[in-house]
Every structure is written in structure tokens, then in C-alpha cells.
Design an enzyme around this catalytic site. Structure first.
Site, PDB file in Angstrom:
ATOM      1  N   ASP A   1     -31.270  35.960   7.114  1.00  0.00           N
ATOM      2  CA  ASP A   1     -30.952  37.354   7.415  1.00  0.00           C
ATOM      3  C   ASP A   1     -29.622  37.394   8.187  1.00  0.00           C
ATOM      4  O   ASP A   1     -29.487  36.720   9.212  1.00  0.00           O
ATOM      5  CB  ASP A   1     -32.100  37.902   8.278  1.00  0.00           C
ATOM      6  CG  ASP A   1     -31.916  39.373   8.613  1.00  0.00           C
ATOM      7  OD1 ASP A   1     -30.824  39.917   8.368  1.00  0.00           O
ATOM      8  OD2 ASP A   1     -32.882  39.952   9.141  1.00  0.00           O
TER       9      ASP A   1
ATOM     10  N   GLU B   1     -12.958  17.815  23.307  1.00  0.00           N
ATOM     11  CA  GLU B   1     -14.024  16.898  22.913  1.00  0.00           C
ATOM     12  C   GLU B   1     -13.898  16.592  21.428  1.00  0.00           C
ATOM     13  O   GLU B   1     -14.853  16.181  20.789  1.00  0.00           O
ATOM     14  CB  GLU B   1     -15.409  17.423  23.295  1.00  0.00           C
ATOM     15  CG  GLU B   1     -15.704  18.844  22.940  1.00  0.00           C
ATOM     16  CD  GLU B   1     -17.061  19.306  23.449  1.00  0.00           C
ATOM     17  OE1 GLU B   1     -18.062  18.631  23.171  1.00  0.00           O
ATOM     18  OE2 GLU B   1     -17.108  20.353  24.120  1.00  0.00           O
TER      19      GLU B   1
ATOM     20  N   CYS C   1     -17.725  20.719  27.069  1.00  0.00           N
ATOM     21  CA  CYS C   1     -16.977  21.989  27.157  1.00  0.00           C
ATOM     22  C   CYS C   1     -16.454  22.306  28.553  1.00  0.00           C
ATOM     23  O   CYS C   1     -15.656  23.228  28.723  1.00  0.00           O
ATOM     24  CB  CYS C   1     -17.855  23.147  26.688  1.00  0.00           C
ATOM     25  SG  CYS C   1     -18.546  22.890  25.047  1.00  0.00           S
TER      26      CYS C   1
ATOM     27  N   THR D   1     -22.512  27.825  14.650  1.00  0.00           N
ATOM     28  CA  THR D   1     -21.755  28.161  15.870  1.00  0.00           C
ATOM     29  C   THR D   1     -20.431  27.393  15.939  1.00  0.00           C
ATOM     30  O   THR D   1     -19.950  27.079  17.019  1.00  0.00           O
ATOM     31  CB  THR D   1     -22.593  27.853  17.137  1.00  0.00           C
ATOM     32  OG1 THR D   1     -22.867  26.441  17.166  1.00  0.00           O
ATOM     33  CG2 THR D   1     -23.905  28.601  17.164  1.00  0.00           C
TER      34      THR D   1
ATOM     35  N   SER E   1     -30.408  21.982  24.510  1.00  0.00           N
ATOM     36  CA  SER E   1     -29.109  22.265  25.123  1.00  0.00           C
ATOM     37  C   SER E   1     -29.114  23.663  25.749  1.00  0.00           C
ATOM     38  O   SER E   1     -28.472  23.891  26.772  1.00  0.00           O
ATOM     39  CB  SER E   1     -27.973  22.105  24.112  1.00  0.00           C
ATOM     40  OG  SER E   1     -27.955  23.149  23.177  1.00  0.00           O
TER      41      SER E   1
ATOM     42  N   HIS F   1     -19.243  30.236  30.009  1.00  0.00           N
ATOM     43  CA  HIS F   1     -19.087  29.424  28.801  1.00  0.00           C
ATOM     44  C   HIS F   1     -19.928  30.054  27.693  1.00  0.00           C
ATOM     45  O   HIS F   1     -21.116  30.335  27.892  1.00  0.00           O
ATOM     46  CB  HIS F   1     -19.547  27.986  29.065  1.00  0.00           C
ATOM     47  CG  HIS F   1     -19.651  27.173  27.815  1.00  0.00           C
ATOM     48  ND1 HIS F   1     -18.597  27.041  26.942  1.00  0.00           N
ATOM     49  CD2 HIS F   1     -20.693  26.473  27.264  1.00  0.00           C
ATOM     50  CE1 HIS F   1     -18.978  26.284  25.915  1.00  0.00           C
ATOM     51  NE2 HIS F   1     -20.238  25.938  26.088  1.00  0.00           N
TER      52      HIS F   1
ATOM     53  N   LYS G   1     -28.919  35.212  27.427  1.00  0.00           N
ATOM     54  CA  LYS G   1     -30.040  34.572  28.141  1.00  0.00           C
ATOM     55  C   LYS G   1     -29.641  34.237  29.585  1.00  0.00           C
ATOM     56  O   LYS G   1     -30.396  34.471  30.520  1.00  0.00           O
ATOM     57  CB  LYS G   1     -30.435  33.259  27.450  1.00  0.00           C
ATOM     58  CG  LYS G   1     -31.146  33.408  26.125  1.00  0.00           C
ATOM     59  CD  LYS G   1     -31.553  31.995  25.644  1.00  0.00           C
ATOM     60  CE  LYS G   1     -31.616  31.864  24.146  1.00  0.00           C
ATOM     61  NZ  LYS G   1     -32.726  32.486  23.487  1.00  0.00           N
TER      62      LYS G   1
ATOM     63  N   ASN H   1     -17.571  29.001  18.621  1.00  0.00           N
ATOM     64  CA  ASN H   1     -17.472  28.132  19.801  1.00  0.00           C
ATOM     65  C   ASN H   1     -16.139  27.385  19.811  1.00  0.00           C
ATOM     66  O   ASN H   1     -15.825  26.678  18.860  1.00  0.00           O
ATOM     67  CB  ASN H   1     -18.637  27.126  19.775  1.00  0.00           C
ATOM     68  CG  ASN H   1     -18.810  26.405  21.099  1.00  0.00           C
ATOM     69  OD1 ASN H   1     -18.012  26.582  22.022  1.00  0.00           O
ATOM     70  ND2 ASN H   1     -19.851  25.613  21.201  1.00  0.00           N
TER      71      ASN H   1
ATOM     72  N   SER I   1     -22.102  20.043  28.050  1.00  0.00           N
ATOM     73  CA  SER I   1     -23.318  19.286  27.775  1.00  0.00           C
ATOM     74  C   SER I   1     -23.178  17.903  28.373  1.00  0.00           C
ATOM     75  O   SER I   1     -22.081  17.389  28.564  1.00  0.00           O
ATOM     76  CB  SER I   1     -23.530  19.168  26.267  1.00  0.00           C
ATOM     77  OG  SER I   1     -23.863  20.425  25.740  1.00  0.00           O
TER      78      SER I   1
HETATM   79  N1  COA Z   1     -32.541  39.405  13.674  1.00  0.00           N
HETATM   80  C1  COA Z   1     -32.280  39.295  14.998  1.00  0.00           C
HETATM   81  N2  COA Z   1     -32.363  38.111  15.680  1.00  0.00           N
HETATM   82  C2  COA Z   1     -32.706  37.004  14.989  1.00  0.00           C
HETATM   83  C3  COA Z   1     -32.991  37.055  13.599  1.00  0.00           C
HETATM   84  C4  COA Z   1     -32.902  38.328  12.942  1.00  0.00           C
HETATM   85  N3  COA Z   1     -33.136  38.454  11.641  1.00  0.00           N
HETATM   86  N4  COA Z   1     -33.298  35.811  13.192  1.00  0.00           N
HETATM   87  C5  COA Z   1     -33.224  34.997  14.291  1.00  0.00           C
HETATM   88  N5  COA Z   1     -32.854  35.723  15.352  1.00  0.00           N
HETATM   89  C6  COA Z   1     -32.629  35.239  16.731  1.00  0.00           C
HETATM   90  C7  COA Z   1     -33.694  34.274  17.225  1.00  0.00           C
HETATM   91  O1  COA Z   1     -34.821  34.965  17.727  1.00  0.00           O
HETATM   92  C8  COA Z   1     -32.937  33.509  18.292  1.00  0.00           C
HETATM   93  O2  COA Z   1     -32.830  34.296  19.458  1.00  0.00           O
HETATM   94  P1  COA Z   1     -33.664  33.888  20.778  1.00  0.00           P
HETATM   95  O3  COA Z   1     -33.265  32.496  21.127  1.00  0.00           O
HETATM   96  O4  COA Z   1     -33.238  34.882  21.801  1.00  0.00           O
HETATM   97  O5  COA Z   1     -35.113  33.973  20.396  1.00  0.00           O
HETATM   98  C9  COA Z   1     -31.514  33.446  17.712  1.00  0.00           C
HETATM   99  O6  COA Z   1     -31.434  34.470  16.715  1.00  0.00           O
HETATM  100  C10 COA Z   1     -31.188  32.104  17.038  1.00  0.00           C
HETATM  101  O7  COA Z   1     -32.196  31.833  16.118  1.00  0.00           O
HETATM  102  P2  COA Z   1     -32.855  30.396  16.007  1.00  0.00           P
HETATM  103  O8  COA Z   1     -33.911  30.431  14.964  1.00  0.00           O
HETATM  104  O9  COA Z   1     -33.218  29.877  17.366  1.00  0.00           O
HETATM  105  O10 COA Z   1     -31.582  29.592  15.447  1.00  0.00           O
HETATM  106  P3  COA Z   1     -31.435  28.066  15.107  1.00  0.00           P
HETATM  107  O11 COA Z   1     -32.722  27.347  15.013  1.00  0.00           O
HETATM  108  O12 COA Z   1     -30.552  28.052  13.914  1.00  0.00           O
HETATM  109  O13 COA Z   1     -30.667  27.409  16.370  1.00  0.00           O
HETATM  110  C11 COA Z   1     -29.069  27.008  18.083  1.00  0.00           C
HETATM  111  C12 COA Z   1     -29.823  28.068  17.263  1.00  0.00           C
HETATM  112  C13 COA Z   1     -28.261  27.664  19.174  1.00  0.00           C
HETATM  113  C14 COA Z   1     -30.086  26.065  18.758  1.00  0.00           C
HETATM  114  C15 COA Z   1     -28.154  26.221  17.124  1.00  0.00           C
HETATM  115  O14 COA Z   1     -27.186  27.084  16.610  1.00  0.00           O
HETATM  116  C16 COA Z   1     -27.471  25.033  17.755  1.00  0.00           C
HETATM  117  O15 COA Z   1     -28.021  23.937  17.764  1.00  0.00           O
HETATM  118  N6  COA Z   1     -26.211  25.218  18.266  1.00  0.00           N
HETATM  119  C17 COA Z   1     -25.412  24.165  18.827  1.00  0.00           C
HETATM  120  C18 COA Z   1     -25.772  23.846  20.253  1.00  0.00           C
HETATM  121  C19 COA Z   1     -25.376  24.921  21.211  1.00  0.00           C
HETATM  122  O16 COA Z   1     -24.487  25.700  20.945  1.00  0.00           O
HETATM  123  N7  COA Z   1     -26.049  24.935  22.383  1.00  0.00           N
HETATM  124  C20 COA Z   1     -25.773  25.892  23.435  1.00  0.00           C
HETATM  125  C21 COA Z   1     -25.647  25.275  24.769  1.00  0.00           C
HETATM  126  S1  COA Z   1     -24.086  24.516  25.015  1.00  0.00           S
END
Ligand code: COA
Length: 445
Positions: free
Chosen positions: A31, A83, A120, A163, A211, A244, A253, A328, A364
Site C-alpha cells: 500500500d 559511512e 549517522c 529508506t 534499530s 536524526h 515515535k 535517509n 547506530s
Molecule cells: N498505512 C499507514 N501506515 C502503514 C501502512 C499503511 N497502509 N502500512 C504500514 N504502515 C506503518 C506501520 O504500522 C509502521 O508504523 P509503526 O512503526 O508506527 O507501527 C510503518 O508503516 C512501517 O511499517 P513496517 O511494517 O514496520 O515496515 P518494515 O517492516 O518494512 O520496516 C523499518 C520498517 C524502519 C524497520 C525498515 O525500513 C528498516 O529496516 N529501515 C532501516 C533501518 C532504520 O532506518 N532504522 C532507524 C533507526 S536509525
């Protein structure tokens, strides 16, 4: 004491764009709102085939020096935070200096050059190095250039692929700065964590969900440490809080947790008590799980209050506008959050001189740092000079097939040649390999 801080900044985006809801989501069968609403991203920036961390960093620094009328002799340090380095010995800053020497008279032979690594947070650490160098009186009247440059690419199919991003931020650190003064007070939250790493590999090994948790835990520690030296933070103390931003949903969050923390024992908590009660305190609970459940309920209600929503809309949301369009940028990410905030201030006629920012950096591995900044009276001219919007608009919008090719071009393990999608103009470009495996660059008029 003379103020020390950021005198000017320039931003350089990768010249390509990947539309996340329009191009990425359909290919992944997801979606589009997962990207726009969940992660908070519309697009990622990517490097064209002739771009890399050196070209983007050198282009940002070139614009910065030209706009500020600087010569190489005015610069006593060039520090690059990244990085995405491609050499374990020769620092990116030497390549950047080599590029700049192609277009400026003079050289940087008497400038100290280095490269900073801590995921980062290294961009902010390089700011610290420059600040400390000036404060120690070692700068001989010269300024430092700090460049945060990254190609944040993940392996195809990794959850982090959503990202990605690529771009550079160049900052001029000086005495009596035009943009912001950096506070001497800092807070740290740092621990040996395994959330994201690249053990001699190009693409990261990431535990994405972990993370997110580590970011929140370390940021909270850093805030407490900052308060121990600077006094309690009150939500009204800061006009904006650039954090960040690996993706805007992460900051959403963090903001929620930060707000709960900073209103505790303040008149804001008192005023909200009629509506949602006071914050749960651990001593009122027999066990930890019951306390945590009460906190979750309190947070759910806090999120819906007008007080929180107003604070978020005014203090946090404006910091996310560039990030939404570029993804990012790792080391540059918190620095584009600051720029987004000040752009918002300019566009909404906020008088920022003397106002404060609360800046939260994270890397990280893991470490968070919090400091504050006071906006200086030259800020409007500095922010007005940014051309980030026209750069973003000029990006080439990739199809899915283009994206697959571009990802391969930048994959160090693949040897593919792809025609460039954009025509370089007034910028440095990658120009092939030298006899010792070094990368070569040239300036295109
Ligand atoms: N409508 C609205 N929101 C939606 C949605 C929809 N149709 N589908 C999913 N979402 C929301 C989820 O609820 C989630 O939000 P929440 O965490 O507040 O619940 C968000 O979108 C992301 O969805 P999720 O299923 O968790 O995504 P993912 O499994 O693909 O992983 C990360 C997300 C961030 C873990 C992934 O992109 C990642 O590994 N990124 C790299 C690491 C990173 O950037 N870490 C951050 C710290 S430095």
C-alpha cells in the site's frame, strides 16, 4: 566568549529520484500509504552513474565556498563524515580537497583533513571537532569545512530499501557565525549495540526493528545527560527540535516519548491532568508490566491532546520536509532537519534571532547526542541562499527498470556500465579509475 558555530550550509542532493508510493510500492505489492503515512516518505534521492560521496560532498563545499567568497587559505580543516567510504586508508576529504583545487586558485596544503566514522552521528561529531579546534585557539582565524556525505543504499530486498537516500551537506564552522551558535553543553547516550553495521561490506546488515528501539533508548539517555548539565528541558524552551531522521516516522515515535519526558512535573502535565490524568509513576505499580501498560495507555491519550498535536505541528513536523523528499542521508540527515526547520521559519515569517533549537543526533552502534543551538542574526540570508527546492525539482524521476540499473551501478561487487540519466552541469563528476585503484574526478562546466 565569542560564539562558535555554523556560519553557513549548502545541501547537494543526488540527481535521481525514486518515487516511493508511485514506483516502489506497486513493485513491492504494498500500500503506498505505508510509505507516505507509515514511514513518512514520498521519495528517495539517488546518485546518477557519475555521482558518489566525493562528487556530492565537493559540489556542496564548492557552492559553500563560492557563495561565501572563500579561498583555500581561509580554511584550516576539512572533515568528512560518512559511512559510505570506499577506502580504508585514504580519506574522502583528500579527494574533496583535490576536486576543490581544480576550481579555486591556491591549495589546501595547510588544512588538516580527516574522516569521521560512527554511523549517522559522525556529521555531528565532526562539528564537535571543528568547534573544539576553534575553541582551543588553534584555528589561526580560519574556518573549518565539515561535509556529511552518504549514499545510503541497502541490499535489494532488505527492509531498509524503503529508506534509502543520497546527498551531502557542507557546513562552514566559524567564530561569530551567521547561522547558529553551538552550545558547550552536550548530553550523550552511548552503548555497544548491534543494530546496524557493515563489517567490511558495502550494504548494511540491519536489524531494523531493533534499530528503532535502540534509537529511542539512546536518545532518552542523551536527553537525561543533557539535562544534567543544562537543566530540565521545557517544551516552550525550543522553537524547533531537529532530530536524526532515517525516515520521518522514526522521529514521530521519538517526539512522542520526548514530549512525555519534558512535560513531566511541569505546568503542562498539570494542565493536561483534567483531560487525561497525570503520568503513571513506577512507584505506584506493583510490577513493571502493569506500569508499562499504564504508560502505553497514557501515551495513546497524550497523542490525541491538542497540546501535543500543536507542539508536534510547530516544533517537529517542520523539521521533516526535506527528509520526506530525499530519504535517509545518514550523516547528513540531522543537518537537513535543521535546514528544513529554518526554511519553515523563513517561509512562515518566524523571527528566529536568539531563539533556540534542540538538536538530537544518532548513530547506530550506537550513540545519541543532544545539544542546543542559538539562532544568529544572519540566519535569514543564509537560509534564503539555499536552492534545495530547485535541486529536488530538477531530479530525474526513475522508472523501476532505471532504479534496478542504478542500484547495480553503485554496487561495488558488480561491474556494470549505464548511460547517465542526467547531464552534469557546473559540477564535479566521477571520471574513472587511476593506476592504483584510486577514483578520479573532473569538473564539468
Ligand atoms: N498505512 C499507514 N501506515 C502503514 C501502512 C499503511 N497502509 N502500512 C504500514 N504502515 C506503518 C506501520 O504500522 C509502521 O508504523 P509503526 O512503526 O508506527 O507501527 C510503518 O508503516 C512501517 O511499517 P513496517 O511494517 O514496520 O515496515 P518494515 O517492516 O518494512 O520496516 C523499518 C520498517 C524502519 C524497520 C525498515 O525500513 C528498516 O529496516 N529501515 C532501516 C533501518 C532504520 O532506518 N532504522 C532507524 C533507526 S536509525
Amino acid at each position: 566568549m565569542t560564539a562558535v558555530g555554523i556560519d553557513a550550509i549548502e545541501i547537494w542532493t543526488g540527481n535521481l529520484k525514486l518515487d516511493l508510493p508511485g514506483t516502489f510500492a506497486p513493485e513491492k505489492g504494498e500500500d503506498p500509504e505505508k510509505y507516505t503515512k507509515g514511514l513518512g516518505l514520498n521519495a528517495s534521492s539517488f546518485p546518477d552513474s557519475y555521482e558518489d560521496i566525493v562528487t556530492m560532498g565537493a559540489n556542496a563545499a564548492h557552492r559553500l565556498m563560492e557563495r561565501k567568497g572563500l579561498e583555500p587559505d581561509d580554511i584550516g580543516r576539512i572533515d568528512v563524515a560518512t559511512e559510505s567510504a570506499f577506502d580504508n586508508s585514504k580519506p574522502v576529504s583528500t579527494y574533496v580537497a583535490g576536486c576543490l583545487e581544480q576550481v579555486f586558485d591556491g591549495d589546501f596544503h595547510h588544512a588538516n583533513k580527516g574522516e569521521r566514522k560512527f554511523a549517522c552521528i559522525a556529521g555531528t561529531q565532526s562539528l564537535d571537532d571543528a568547534y573544539n579546534w576553534i575553541r582551543a585557539g588553534r584555528n589561526r582565524g580560519r574556518s573549518a569545512i565539515v561535509i556529511a556525505t552518504d549514499t545510503a543504499l541497502y541490499a535489494r530486498g532488505d527492509a531498509g530499501e524503503a529508506t534509502q537516500g543520497a546527498g551531502a551537506v557542507a557546513m562552514l564552522i566559524s567564530e561569530d557565525p551567521n547561522l547558529v551558535e553551538l552550545s558547550a553543553e552536550q548530553g550523550y547516550g552511548s552503548a555497544d549495540e548491534t543494530d546496524f553495521l557493515k563489517p567490511n561490506q558495502q550494504f548494511p546488515s540491519v536489524d531494523g526493528k531493533r534499530s528503532v528501539q535502540v534509537y529511542l533508548a539512546r536518545m532518552r539517555e542523551a536527553l537525561e545527560d543533557y539535562e544534567s548539565v543544562a537543566g530540565d528541558v521545557h517544551p516552550d524552551d525550543f522553537e524547533y527540535a531537529p532530530f536524526h531522521t532515517p525516515f520521518p516516522g522514526m522521529v514521530r515515535k521519538a517526539a512522542m516519548l520526548a514530549y512525555r519526558h519534558v512535560i513531566r512535573d511541569t505546568s503542562v502535565e498539570d494542565e493536561l491532568a483534567d483531560e487525561i490524568g497525570r503520568q503513571p509513576r513506577p512507584e505506584a505499580f506493583d510490577d513493571d508490566e502493569a506500569f508499562r501498560e499504564a504508560v502505553r495507555e497514557y501515551m495513546d491519550e497524550l497523542k490525541e491532546t491538542e497540546a501535543y498535536q500543536e507542539w508536534y505541528a510547530e516544533t517537529i513536523d517542520p523539521t521533516l520536509s526535506i527528509s520526506r523528499e530525499v530519504g535517509n542521508w545518514y550523516t547528513g540527515s540531522v543537518h537537513i532537519a535543521r535546514a528544513s526547520a529554518l526554511k519553515h521559519a523563513l517561509e512562515s515569517d518566524r523571527d528566529m534571532t536568539g531563539e533556540r533549537l534542540l538538536v538530537g543526533s544518532y548513530g547506530s552502534g550506537a550513540q545519541a547526542e543532544i545539544h542546543s543551538e542559538v539562532v544568529q542574526d544572519g540566519w535569514e540570508d543564509e537560509i534564503e541562499a539555499l536552492n534545495v527546492e530547485s535541486q529536488l525539482e530538477a531530479r530525474y524521476d526513475m522508472s523501476w527498470a532505471d532504479y534496478e540499473e542504478v542500484h547495480d551501478v553503485h554496487n561495488h561487487d558488480m561491474d556494470v556500465d549505464v548511460e547517465e540519466f542526467t547531464a552534469p552541469e557546473s559540477e564535479f563528476v566521477f571520471d574513472g579509475w587511476g593506476r592504483m585503484g584510486e577514483r578520479k574526478y573532473r569538473y564539468v562546466e
